[in-house]
Scaffold this motif. Structure first.
Motif, mmCIF file in Angstrom:
data_model
loop_
_atom_site.group_PDB
_atom_site.id
_atom_site.type_symbol
_atom_site.label_atom_id
_atom_site.label_comp_id
_atom_site.label_asym_id
_atom_site.label_seq_id
_atom_site.Cartn_x
_atom_site.Cartn_y
_atom_site.Cartn_z
ATOM 1 N N HIS A 123 0.794 -1.227 0.000
ATOM 2 C CA HIS A 123 0.000 0.000 0.000
ATOM 3 C C HIS A 123 0.830 1.284 0.000
ATOM 4 O O HIS A 123 0.477 2.249 -0.653
ATOM 5 C CB HIS A 123 -0.957 0.011 1.199
ATOM 6 C CG HIS A 123 -2.153 -0.860 1.021
ATOM 7 N ND1 HIS A 123 -2.046 -2.224 0.858
ATOM 8 C CD2 HIS A 123 -3.473 -0.560 0.951
ATOM 9 C CE1 HIS A 123 -3.279 -2.721 0.711
ATOM 10 N NE2 HIS A 123 -4.152 -1.744 0.766
ATOM 11 N N ASP A 127 -7.982 -6.694 4.432
ATOM 12 C CA ASP A 127 -8.151 -5.923 3.202
ATOM 13 C C ASP A 127 -9.414 -6.411 2.505
ATOM 14 O O ASP A 127 -9.568 -7.606 2.265
ATOM 15 C CB ASP A 127 -6.933 -6.139 2.302
ATOM 16 C CG ASP A 127 -6.885 -5.102 1.198
ATOM 17 O OD1 ASP A 127 -6.055 -4.186 1.304
ATOM 18 O OD2 ASP A 127 -7.694 -5.207 0.263
ATOM 19 N N SER A 144 -3.442 -1.885 -9.981
ATOM 20 C CA SER A 144 -4.279 -2.324 -8.861
ATOM 21 C C SER A 144 -4.509 -3.825 -8.841
ATOM 22 O O SER A 144 -4.207 -4.534 -9.797
ATOM 23 C CB SER A 144 -5.648 -1.608 -8.821
ATOM 24 O OG SER A 144 -6.595 -2.296 -9.612
HETATM 25 S S1 SF4 Z 1 -7.808 -2.100 -3.730
HETATM 26 FE FE1 SF4 Z 1 -6.104 -3.440 -4.188
HETATM 27 S S2 SF4 Z 1 -4.611 -2.178 -5.238
HETATM 28 FE FE2 SF4 Z 1 -6.096 -0.837 -4.282
HETATM 29 S S3 SF4 Z 1 -5.199 -0.346 -2.305
HETATM 30 FE FE3 SF4 Z 1 -6.512 -2.106 -1.950
HETATM 31 S S4 SF4 Z 1 -5.175 -3.883 -2.213
HETATM 32 FE FE4 SF4 Z 1 -4.118 -2.120 -3.081
#
Ligand code: SF4
Lengths: 197, 467
Positions: free
Chosen positions: B63, B128, B345
């Motif tokens: 990140h 996440d 991404s």
């Molecule tokens: S959505 Fe995926 S690419 Fe975007 S910050 Fe979260 S983990 Fe990273």
């Protein structure tokens, strides 16, 4: 009532209108560059508050409020626990709304913050009523699944599992999960990808 | 009774039913990154606990990493501090970490599958929300908060409620110039950004079955944008071929035994779902978002809708979106001038995405007023793309070729929008402020459409460029 039990939360209300308010808005990503949650409260809704001096979190009348009243799908998007941490550190102790995004809801339970869902019409009424009488106390009754304000009682629900956890003070999930003991390893050993194919 | 993959994976990982009525679910693979974990490690230390199964947690840095100069220490002291914390915690608790020096660093949802860590039949958790990505391999994979990261570290388990299951069938076949991104944006548009709350999505039907693994990863990635905490595709030959030979996948005879188990975990014919949704894939055209959540999208040939066309409760959000984006109802989305183009991404930062963008980049030069970034999803993706010469294709066309990380998907490093800049982005969120500027504007689309916008200088129909 032990420190952990969340049978009810009583405090002044803070109405925050709007649906689909995401966690990026609650706490923008650039404030996540911290290894603790300590400063999160200072940045709650920072961008929205800077752009709008009338933002509810800016208004004098709502300083010291602890019951947040929101619209639909509150807390959608990023899983960042920084969002409920920011709300909690600002002073929020309970949230009433139309509906909540799942990860956000779970993160709140993990912090002992009950999120109760109510009918959109009741939420709209509550937001307006608080706006008219911001110094009156709102009672969020987790056990009875209702919210009381002035002379009105609103039905507001929370699923049985989290309600039990909050009411009995067992929302510290780590302690509860540890109680399973060796059953954890036993379950793992039955999985071919853990035991080896 | 015929059972679903969700039923079987859930049952296999159930440790016990908790007093609250929730399931204590074993987590087979735990992935961590630098932003949502330092507080969890701190809590663990305060409790005096160790990591319960240190060989089942893997970390990376994604990140906050810069995408220009990735040598440590990072130029940004806050980013450097977070990286240092992650490295120290991983070492202290004995957890493998794919750091910058590993050659395998990258976005957590890109490296899990590409290393063969994510496999069918697993439960996978990560702090996440886009952990739903790994469902493409036939896993139950979902995002968690930091307190839950602590739970997994300490107990390898989570307290979870089993969701209902909706099968999302994409029928027919996709037209040329239409990509997996267009499919998932269409699904979210049709079912709504909160349509999936309380549900898991099983993606099925001929369009999904024909997709490559990377396309399926794109679809599952955005399940959470539709409110579903996870989504999956049943494992099949595509899945097995994808996994064969990957560093953490079983090898030799063990691979064949694994395939047998993976196959046995798939949804059985005749299984019942709580709901079934059908989408006709042949009617999908390239999709672009026009608003402030990923459900607010239209086909490239369509016009921006008026608030009055939405159901009453949605109208305030429509008005807010129009005001933020500076759009008028009835205005075509095609031709919207852009300032920034971002390909990357966990949604669209894989090799096939870069190939699709390069295909377009070969046919033009980035418009002079556009800043265009290509950010590979991982170090491995970057190397593979460079081996094919894609970086040169991009550079010749005027795109910046960057190093792996989350980058402008969320703007935690230097890659940010400035002011009200309008961005054509292959990422997954168009929330206000998401790309690093509180007033910045995001149009989500496929990587090929981003490249098309970059060379046109405005939102364009990639099909016209590829013709
Ligand atoms: S959505 Fe995926 S690419 Fe975007 S910050 Fe979260 S983990 Fe990273």
């Amino acid at each position: 009532m032990s420190d952990m039990q969340r049978r009810q939360v009583v405090g002044r209300g803070l109405p925050l209108p709007g649906n689909d308010i995401d966690t990026d808005r609650i706490i923008p990503a650039r404030f996540l560059k911290e290894v603790t949650f300590e400063s999160m409260g200072e940045h709650v809704f920072e961008d929205a508050r800077k752009q709008d001096p009338e933002h509810p979190f800016n208004q004098e009348a709502y300083q010291g409020a602890s019951v947040l009243v929101v619209g639909q799908n509150f807390g959608c998007g990023s899983s960042r626990e920084h969002a409920p941490q920011a709300l909690m550190r600002w002073g929020i102790r309970a949230i009433v709304g139309g509906s909540f995004a799942e990860i956000f809801f779970g993160n709140c339970v993990a912090l002992g913050i009950p999120c109760l869902a109510a009918d959109p019409a009741d939420v709209a009424w509550l937001q307006q009523a608080i706006g008219r009488a911001p110094r009156e106390l709102v009672t969020v009754d987790v056990e009875k699944q209702e919210v009381r304000f002035r002379d009105r009682v609103i039905r507001a629900t929370i699923p049985d599992g989290p309600r039990n956890q909050l009411v009995t003070g067992t929302w510290d999930s780590t302690a509860v999960l540890l109680e399973a003991g060796a059953a954890i390893e036993a379950t793992a050993r039955r999985l071919p990808y853990v035991a080896g194919y | 009774m015929a059972r679903t993959l969700l039923d079987k994976v859930w049952e296999a990982h159930t440790v016990r039913t908790l007093p609250s009525g929730q399931t204590q679910l074993l987590i087979g693979l735990h992935l961590i990154h630098e932003v949502t974990t330092p507080q969890a490690f701190q809590m663990l230390k305060e409790l005096g606990l160790k990591v319960r199964m240190p060989d089942r947690t893997f970390g990376t840095l994604d990140h906050i990493v810069p995408t220009t100069d990735q040598r440590r220490p990072f130029a940004d002291p806050l980013a450097e501090e977070m990286a240092a914390h992650m490295i120290r915690n991983s070492r202290e608790f004995g957890l493998p970490l794919f750091d910058m020096a590993s050659g395998r660093q990258g976005i957590v949802h890109v490296i899990g599958p590409e290393l063969g860590l994510s496999q069918p039949g697993m439960t996978i958790a990560c702090g996440d929300s886009h952990t739903s990505t790994h469902g493409a391999l036939g896993a139950i994979a979902f995002g968690i908060g930091t307190s839950q990261v602590r739970d997994v570290l300490a107990t390898q388990c989570l307290a979870m409620t089993k969701p209902r299951l909706r099968q999302v069938r994409v029928e027919g076949a996709l037209a040329p110039g239409v990509y997996a991104k267009d499919v998932i944006l269409t699904i979210i548009n049709v079912l709504g950004v909160k349509g999936g709350v309380g549900y898991a999505y099983e993606y099925a039907g001929p369009v999904i079955e024909r997709m490559s693994m990377e396309e399926r990863l794109t679809v599952c990635n955005m399940s959470i944008e539709g409110g579903a905490r996870f989504g999956y595709v049943n494992p099949d030959a595509t899945t097995f071929e994808y996994l064969r030979g990957r560093p953490y996948a079983p090898a030799g005879e063990a691979f064949d035994r694994a395939v047998a188990w993976w196959t046995s975990m798939a949804t059985e014919p005749g299984a019942r779902f709580d709901d079934v949704a059908r989408i006709d894939g042949s009617t999908i055209e390239p999709v672009v978002t026009w608003g402030i959540n990923p459900g607010m999208s239209i086909g490239i040939s369509q016009r921006i809708p008026a608030p009055e066309s939405a159901p009453e409760p949605e109208r305030p959000t429509y008005r807010e979106a129009l005001a933020h984006m500076g759009f008028e109802p009835g205005q075509p989305i095609k031709g919207t001038k852009i300032d920034v183009a971002f390909v990357g991404s966990c949604t669209n930062g894989r090799l096939s995405d870069l190939r699709a963008a390069a295909e377009v980049a070969r046919r033009g030069k980035v418009a002079r007023h556009v800043r265009a970034l290509i950010v590979p999803g991982s170090q491995q993706v970057a190397r593979a793309a460079e081996a094919e010469g894609l970086h040169e294709v991009f550079q010749e066309a005027g795109f910046q070729w960057r190093k792996a990380g989350c980058s402008m998907c969320l703007g935690m490093n230097d890659d940010k929008l400035q002011g009200r800049e309008m961005s054509a982005s292959s990422s997954n969120r168009n929330f206000i402020g998401r790309q690093g500027s509180p007033t910045g504007r995001t149009l989500l689309m496929s990587p090929a459409m981003v490249a098309a916008a970059a060379i046109t200088g405005a939102v364009a129909d990639v099909r016209e460029i590829l013709r």
